[in-house]
Design a protein around this motif. Structure first.
Motif, PDB file in Angstrom:
ATOM      1  N   UNK A  86       0.789  -1.295  -0.028  1.00 45.87           N
ATOM      2  CA  UNK A  86       0.025  -0.038   0.097  1.00 45.87           C
ATOM      3  C   UNK A  86       1.017   1.392   0.000  1.00 45.87           C
ATOM      4  N   UNK A  87       1.894   1.307  -0.668  1.00 46.19           N
ATOM      5  CA  UNK A  87       2.705   2.332  -1.027  1.00 46.19           C
ATOM      6  C   UNK A  87       3.717   2.791   0.385  1.00 46.19           C
ATOM      7  N   UNK A  88       3.823   1.797   1.443  1.00 42.84           N
ATOM      8  CA  UNK A  88       4.650   1.969   2.382  1.00 42.84           C
ATOM      9  C   UNK A  88       3.569   2.299   3.803  1.00 42.84           C
ATOM     10  N   UNK A  89       2.257   2.086   3.502  1.00 46.57           N
ATOM     11  CA  UNK A  89       1.309   2.457   4.536  1.00 46.57           C
ATOM     12  C   UNK A  89       1.168   1.091   5.216  1.00 46.57           C
ATOM     13  N   UNK A  90       1.151  -0.193   4.808  1.00 47.36           N
ATOM     14  CA  UNK A  90       0.983  -1.148   5.575  1.00 47.36           C
ATOM     15  C   UNK A  90       2.341  -2.003   5.920  1.00 47.36           C
ATOM     16  N   UNK A 407      -9.314  11.613   1.981  1.00 53.12           N
ATOM     17  CA  UNK A 407      -9.023  12.771   1.190  1.00 53.12           C
ATOM     18  C   UNK A 407      -8.228  13.695   1.923  1.00 53.12           C
ATOM     19  N   UNK A 408      -8.154  14.024   3.170  1.00 55.17           N
ATOM     20  CA  UNK A 408      -7.257  14.751   3.867  1.00 55.17           C
ATOM     21  C   UNK A 408      -7.090  16.220   3.339  1.00 55.17           C
ATOM     22  N   UNK A 409      -7.933  16.761   2.803  1.00 57.69           N
ATOM     23  CA  UNK A 409      -7.729  18.013   2.356  1.00 57.69           C
ATOM     24  C   UNK A 409      -7.144  18.153   0.736  1.00 57.69           C
ATOM     25  N   UNK A 410      -6.564  17.268   0.242  1.00 59.59           N
ATOM     26  CA  UNK A 410      -5.936  17.146  -0.820  1.00 59.59           C
ATOM     27  C   UNK A 410      -6.808  17.447  -2.130  1.00 59.59           C
ATOM     28  N   UNK A 440       4.329  -0.142  -8.914  1.00 59.11           N
ATOM     29  CA  UNK A 440       3.297   0.759  -8.617  1.00 59.11           C
ATOM     30  C   UNK A 440       4.014   2.393  -8.291  1.00 59.11           C
ATOM     31  N   UNK A 441       3.915   3.263  -8.964  1.00 59.97           N
ATOM     32  CA  UNK A 441       4.479   4.564  -8.703  1.00 59.97           C
ATOM     33  C   UNK A 441       3.286   5.468  -8.212  1.00 59.97           C
ATOM     34  N   UNK A 442       3.498   5.943  -6.968  1.00 51.42           N
ATOM     35  CA  UNK A 442       2.391   6.835  -6.156  1.00 51.42           C
ATOM     36  C   UNK A 442       2.465   8.283  -6.965  1.00 51.42           C
ATOM     37  N   UNK A 443       1.374   8.765  -7.194  1.00 49.13           N
ATOM     38  CA  UNK A 443       1.241   9.953  -7.754  1.00 49.13           C
ATOM     39  C   UNK A 443       0.701  11.126  -6.629  1.00 49.13           C
ATOM     40  N   UNK A 450       0.193  11.119   2.842  1.00 51.85           N
ATOM     41  CA  UNK A 450       0.764   9.956   3.718  1.00 51.85           C
ATOM     42  C   UNK A 450       1.757   9.222   3.039  1.00 51.85           C
ATOM     43  N   UNK A 451       2.184   8.095   3.369  1.00 58.67           N
ATOM     44  CA  UNK A 451       3.263   7.282   3.027  1.00 58.67           C
ATOM     45  C   UNK A 451       3.196   7.025   1.377  1.00 58.67           C
ATOM     46  N   UNK A 452       4.275   7.334   0.582  1.00 59.39           N
ATOM     47  CA  UNK A 452       4.113   7.535  -0.939  1.00 59.39           C
ATOM     48  C   UNK A 452       5.349   6.704  -1.413  1.00 59.39           C
TER      49      UNK A 452
END
Length: 466
Positions: A86-90, A407-410, A440-443, A450-452
């Protein structure tokens, strides 16, 4: 070399040796995604089989009549390693995860009117940092256990009633699927009836999914979720190419969770699907609208999914180019009294890739595939997926519906770019080796919230079905 590795090597060697005898002349019908869809009744008019697996596909019993038993099963060994889940979240698995899946089935045809289908499954997991999830491990459970009661007429119209535990796939599996990618396949308890007439089929169902518990025979019928509805398919509508599906599906979740909040969800889906193939073209286009209630709010949601492909059949390696463009609604405003987030109900886990990170809610994407067939037994695929959020006031969800990122305001829409490479080789009927790599590349949205970290996913699978 560990004892588990030696075990897998021994199984592989035995299967390859057995493959010398496996349906060498191609007399058996293809293996099906739903094993109860396989039909071996034509073997009654053939000489008694002596090879493997033909000899267990038609075992007659009784002194006369069409009574017979079909036996089958599966052994699947899979290794997965995800770097930065999960792009470094898990949590990070130290050395990857090894999944084992075993099943055995018996299909008992007492008569043209009565049939009993039973399938036992065992799914095991080793190496998960957080421990097994509900879709990772289920030591022993009934995957299918149902009775078919058939009513046939002289003009080839067939009505079948199917009570019991059963796997269900509707259409292409966008809304209801067995979830083949994860280790534990999805199944339902309830009643299904279907009516067949010439080029028309109608399915009626009233079901609840099975709870996936990790132990032995400890699964129950879920009292949280429910699924009911009707699904009709007409071949060559208005004498045109392809097939047309029209359906209604009802859904209930007593404890649904969205960015908007949590509460009881009662949702209705009305959909239309047009699909088929002609010459070198194939297509699968689907749209639907959803309405109902969530907590004290109304539901208004929708989706449009398209997939169009062309294969150059006359060229070497038969290359195919496939384009998929999809969109599903999200919630515009969590405080406006309306939930706009689309719900895919019970979809396949690997909706966008085998990495199974994102689910089809609040998104739009462009997904392109290139496939080649160097030989009849070997398939190579490369696919590139660009994935955006649709509504910035809504988040991103997993295939199971969990909120991955709020969404965290993004105000960013672009979520991820993913490249996948897949190689599949069929040794003989039933024995398939698959290797998959996904990057997978986080955009912008992931980087904003958060973690990306870059995600990489490797999967190696050896599966034998007979």
């Amino acid at each position: 070399m560990t004892s588990q590795t030696l075990y897998v090597v021994a199984i592989t060697g035995a299967l390859l040796t057995q493959g010398v005898l496996a349906d060498a002349d191609g007399t058996l019908p293809p293996l099906a995604k739903l094993r109860f869809d396989e039909d071996y009744s034509d073997m009654r008019n053939q000489p008694a089989a002596t090879g493997w697996p033909e000899r267990v596909k038609y075992i007659p019993f009784g002194k006369s009549g069409p009574s017979y038993v079909t036996l089958g099963g599966e052994i699947r060994q899979r290794y997965e390693y995800t770097n930065n889940p999960t792009f470094g979240q898990s949590p990070q698995d130290a050395h990857g995860v090894w999944f084992q899946r075993y099943s055995i089935l018996a299909d008992v045809h007492w008569s043209p009117r009565f049939r009993l289908f039973a399938q036992l499954n065992s799914a095991l997991e080793t190496g998960r940092a957080e421990g097994p999830s509900p879709v990772d491990e289920n030591e022993l459970a009934w995957q299918n256990l149902f009775l078919d009661i058939g009513f046939a007429s002289a003009d080839a119209r067939v009505l079948t009633l199917r009570p019991g535990r059963q796997e269900i796939v509707l259409g292409s599996g966008r809304l209801v699927d067995v979830r083949e990618g994860p280790n534990v396949r999805r199944t339902f308890d309830g009643v299904r009836g279907f009516y067949l007439c010439d080029q028309f089929r109608l399915d009626l169902l009233a079901t609840r999914p099975r709870t996936d518990e990790p132990g032995v025979f400890d699964d129950e019928t879920s009292d949280r979720y429910a699924l009911w509805g009707a699904y009709a398919t007409k071949a060559r509508p208005l004498d045109t190419a392809g097939n047309l599906d029209l359906y209604y599906l009802g859904y209930e979740d007593k404890n649904a969770l969205y960015v908007q909040g949590s509460g009881r969800e009662h949702r209705h889906s009305i959909g239309l699907r047009y699909w088929g193939e002609q010459n070198d073209w194939s297509w699968n286009w689907e749209t639907l609208y959803q309405f109902g209630h969530f907590a004290r709010d109304d539901i208004h949601a929708w989706t449009l999914a398209t997939e169009t492909a062309y294969r150059w059949q006359q060229h070497p390696w038969k290359p195919q180019l496939r384009f998929s463009v999809n969109i599903a609604s999200g919630d515009k405003n969590p405080d406006d009294g309306t939930l706009g987030t689309f719900n895919p109900l019970f979809p396949r886990g690997n909706y966008f890739s085998e990495a199974a990170v994102l689910g089809p809610r609040n998104f739009y994407n462009f997904h392109t595939f290139v496939n080649i067939l160097p030989t009849a037994d070997w398939s190579l695929t490369a696919d590139l997926n660009f994935f955006w959020r649709l509504q910035t006031e809504d988040g991103l969800y997993s295939p199971s519906g969990q909120i991955i990122r709020a969404p965290m305001g993004s105000d960013s829409h672009f979520a991820t770019t993913a490249l996948s490479l897949t190689a599949e080789y069929t040794f003989f009927r039933g024995l398939v080796f698959t290797a998959i790599y996904t990057f997978g590349n986080p955009e912008a949205f992931f980087r904003d919230t958060g973690p990306a970290d870059d995600l990489s996913f490797t999967e190696l699978t050896l599966q034998y079905r007979f």
